[in-house]
Design an enzyme around this catalytic site. Structure first.
Site, PDB file in Angstrom:
ATOM      1  N   GLY A 192       4.883   2.044 -10.633  1.00 25.29           N
ATOM      2  CA  GLY A 192       5.723   1.137  -9.851  1.00 25.29           C
ATOM      3  C   GLY A 192       5.456  -0.317 -10.223  1.00 25.29           C
ATOM      4  O   GLY A 192       6.372  -1.126 -10.365  1.00 25.29           O
ATOM      5  N   ARG A 195       0.519  -2.716 -13.836  1.00 29.35           N
ATOM      6  CA  ARG A 195      -0.102  -1.435 -14.204  1.00 29.35           C
ATOM      7  C   ARG A 195       0.354  -1.034 -15.598  1.00 29.35           C
ATOM      8  O   ARG A 195      -0.415  -0.487 -16.389  1.00 29.35           O
ATOM      9  CB  ARG A 195       0.338  -0.326 -13.265  1.00 29.35           C
ATOM     10  CG  ARG A 195      -0.372  -0.282 -11.989  1.00 29.35           C
ATOM     11  CD  ARG A 195      -1.584   0.647 -12.112  1.00 29.35           C
ATOM     12  NE  ARG A 195      -2.214   0.708 -10.836  1.00 29.35           N
ATOM     13  CZ  ARG A 195      -3.512   0.754 -10.622  1.00 29.35           C
ATOM     14  NH1 ARG A 195      -4.348   0.780 -11.631  1.00 29.35           N
ATOM     15  NH2 ARG A 195      -4.004   0.796  -9.425  1.00 29.35           N
ATOM     16  N   ARG A 243      12.826 -10.176 -15.596  1.00 26.63           N
ATOM     17  CA  ARG A 243      12.349 -10.131 -14.202  1.00 26.63           C
ATOM     18  C   ARG A 243      10.883  -9.714 -14.087  1.00 26.63           C
ATOM     19  O   ARG A 243      10.465  -9.126 -13.094  1.00 26.63           O
ATOM     20  CB  ARG A 243      13.195  -9.158 -13.367  1.00 26.63           C
ATOM     21  CG  ARG A 243      14.572  -9.682 -13.080  1.00 26.63           C
ATOM     22  CD  ARG A 243      15.403  -8.668 -12.342  1.00 26.63           C
ATOM     23  NE  ARG A 243      16.729  -9.211 -12.120  1.00 26.63           N
ATOM     24  CZ  ARG A 243      17.181  -9.651 -10.942  1.00 26.63           C
ATOM     25  NH1 ARG A 243      16.429  -9.573  -9.875  1.00 26.63           N
ATOM     26  NH2 ARG A 243      18.382 -10.145 -10.832  1.00 26.63           N
ATOM     27  N   ARG A 252       7.183   9.407 -13.690  1.00 29.05           N
ATOM     28  CA  ARG A 252       6.712   8.387 -12.746  1.00 29.05           C
ATOM     29  C   ARG A 252       5.256   8.664 -12.426  1.00 29.05           C
ATOM     30  O   ARG A 252       4.865   9.820 -12.180  1.00 29.05           O
ATOM     31  CB  ARG A 252       7.556   8.432 -11.472  1.00 29.05           C
ATOM     32  CG  ARG A 252       6.919   7.751 -10.294  1.00 29.05           C
ATOM     33  CD  ARG A 252       7.861   7.486  -9.139  1.00 29.05           C
ATOM     34  NE  ARG A 252       7.162   7.419  -7.868  1.00 29.05           N
ATOM     35  CZ  ARG A 252       6.351   6.423  -7.490  1.00 29.05           C
ATOM     36  NH1 ARG A 252       6.119   5.412  -8.292  1.00 29.05           N
ATOM     37  NH2 ARG A 252       5.743   6.454  -6.314  1.00 29.05           N
ATOM     38  N   SER A 304       1.635   6.174  -6.435  1.00 26.42           N
ATOM     39  CA  SER A 304       0.728   6.534  -5.348  1.00 26.42           C
ATOM     40  C   SER A 304       1.568   7.042  -4.184  1.00 26.42           C
ATOM     41  O   SER A 304       2.786   6.799  -4.129  1.00 26.42           O
ATOM     42  CB  SER A 304      -0.100   5.323  -4.926  1.00 26.42           C
ATOM     43  OG  SER A 304       0.756   4.319  -4.454  1.00 26.42           O
ATOM     44  N   ASP A 323      -3.458   7.039   0.488  1.00 28.60           N
ATOM     45  CA  ASP A 323      -3.681   6.855   1.929  1.00 28.60           C
ATOM     46  C   ASP A 323      -3.189   8.085   2.675  1.00 28.60           C
ATOM     47  O   ASP A 323      -2.493   8.927   2.110  1.00 28.60           O
ATOM     48  CB  ASP A 323      -2.961   5.587   2.431  1.00 28.60           C
ATOM     49  CG  ASP A 323      -1.465   5.622   2.177  1.00 28.60           C
ATOM     50  OD1 ASP A 323      -1.073   5.571   1.007  1.00 28.60           O
ATOM     51  OD2 ASP A 323      -0.706   5.745   3.141  1.00 28.60           O
ATOM     52  N   ARG A 381      -8.977   3.574  -5.977  1.00 29.90           N
ATOM     53  CA  ARG A 381      -7.577   3.535  -6.439  1.00 29.90           C
ATOM     54  C   ARG A 381      -7.541   3.543  -7.960  1.00 29.90           C
ATOM     55  O   ARG A 381      -6.772   4.257  -8.591  1.00 29.90           O
ATOM     56  CB  ARG A 381      -6.904   2.244  -5.983  1.00 29.90           C
ATOM     57  CG  ARG A 381      -5.950   2.425  -4.852  1.00 29.90           C
ATOM     58  CD  ARG A 381      -5.385   1.077  -4.438  1.00 29.90           C
ATOM     59  NE  ARG A 381      -4.756   1.206  -3.149  1.00 29.90           N
ATOM     60  CZ  ARG A 381      -3.458   1.449  -2.973  1.00 29.90           C
ATOM     61  NH1 ARG A 381      -2.648   1.553  -3.988  1.00 29.90           N
ATOM     62  NH2 ARG A 381      -2.962   1.580  -1.765  1.00 29.90           N
TER      63      ARG A 381
END
Ligand code: ADE
Length: 234
Positions: free
Chosen positions: A21, A25, A44, A88, A91, A205, A218
Site C-alpha cells: 500500500g 515500502r 503523485r 498485493r 497488512s 492488529d 511490523r
C-alpha cells in the site's frame, strides 16, 4: 506511452507486480531485495521500481490506500502495461480467533462493503477471488518456510473508522478471517481483464481486541511476507 497515473515507458514494467500500500515500502523493497532496481514511476509519489529477483524481472509499486486507489493503479497496469499478475502485500486486522499478530493470511476471496462491483452490472453478486494457483503456491511456500498462515475469505472495507460498531463482529460471524481495504477491487479488476491477482496479508492488529504490532515486529512480519511474495514471481 504513459497513463494519467503512471509515467513508465512500455516495457519498463515487468509482467508481475508486487504492490504494497505504502509507496515508501516499494522503495524499501526495491533497495533491499531487488537487483539493479530502476525507478519507473513517481507520479503523485506513487513510487514504482523494476529490477530482478533470482534472475526474474519484477516490478514493485505502491497502490495507495483503499479501493479507489488500487482500482486505478491495477487497472492501468493490467490494461495499459500488459501486466499479467499483481500480488498485493499488505497488512490487515485479524478477526479469526486463531490468528495471532504477525501471522500471514492468503485472501482466497474478498468480501466487501464497497460498491466497486456495481460498475460491472452483474445480474447477481460476483465473488471477488484470488488466482487459485497463486493462492495454493503461497500456502505451500508458507508451509515450507514454517510461516503460520491461514487461507480464506477476507473483508475489503471502505471504512477504517466505522460508526457501525458491530460491523466487524458481523463479518467475523460469517467466517471472515481479516479486514483490509484493497483486495476486492484488485480481484475484480483482474477478473475483468482476464488476469491474475493475489492478496497476501500480515496481521498487524486485532481490532476487536485492541492489540497491535510494534513497529519492529511490523518490519519482521513484512520481511517474512516479502520472501513468500518474491518466491511466487514466475
Ligand atoms: N489494515 C491493517 N489493519 C487494518 C484494520 N484494522 N482495518 C482495516 N485495514 C487494516
Amino acid at each position: 506511452m504513459s497513463t494519467p497515473h503512471i509515467q513508465a515507458e512500455p516495457g519498463q514494467i515487468a509482467s508481475t507486480v508486487l504492490m504494497p500500500g505504502d509507496p515508501l515500502r516499494a522503495k524499501y523493497i526495491a533497495e533491499h531485495f531487488l537487483e539493479h532496481p530502476v525507478q519507473v514511476n513517481s507520479v503523485r509519489n506513487m513510487l514504482g521500481y523494476t529490477g530482478k529477483y533470482n534472475g526474474k524481472d519484477v516490478t514493485v509499486m505502491g497502490s495507495g490506500m483503499g479501493m479507489p486507489s488500487i482500482g486505478i493503479y491495477s487497472y492501468e497496469l493490467y490494461n495499459f502495461y500488459g501486466v499479467d499478475t499483481i500480488i498485493r502485500i499488505g497488512s490487515a486486522g485479524g478477526l479469526a480467533p486463531e490468528l495471532e499478530l504477525m501471522d500471514l493470511v492468503v485472501g482466497v476471496a474478498a468480501s466487501t462493503d464497497s460498491n466497486y462491483a456495481t460498475q460491472f452490472n452483474m445480474p447477481g453478486i460476483i465473488a471477488p477471488t484470488a488466482d487459485f494457483d497463486l493462492a495454493m503456491n503461497a500456502v505451500s511456500l508458507c508451509d515450507e518456510l514454517g510461516v503460520r498462515v491461514m487461507a480464506g475469505n477476507i473483508l475489503s472495507s471502505d471504512i477504517f473508522y466505522n460508526d457501525q460498531k458491530d460491523a466487524l463482529l458481523r463479518w467475523k460471524s460469517m467466517g471472515i478471517l481479516a479486514v483490509e481495504m484493497e483486495a476486492a477491487a484488485l480481484y475484480l479488476n483482474a477478473a475483468r481483464a482476464g488476469k491474475k491477482a493475489l492478496c497476501l496479508l500480515t496481521i498487524s492488529d486485532k481490532p476487536l481486541e485492541g492489540s497491535g504490532l510494534s513497529s519492529q515486529d511490523r518490519e519482521t512480519g513484512f520481511t517474512q511476507m516479502m520472501k513468500v511474495a518474491l518466491e511466487l514471481v514466475q
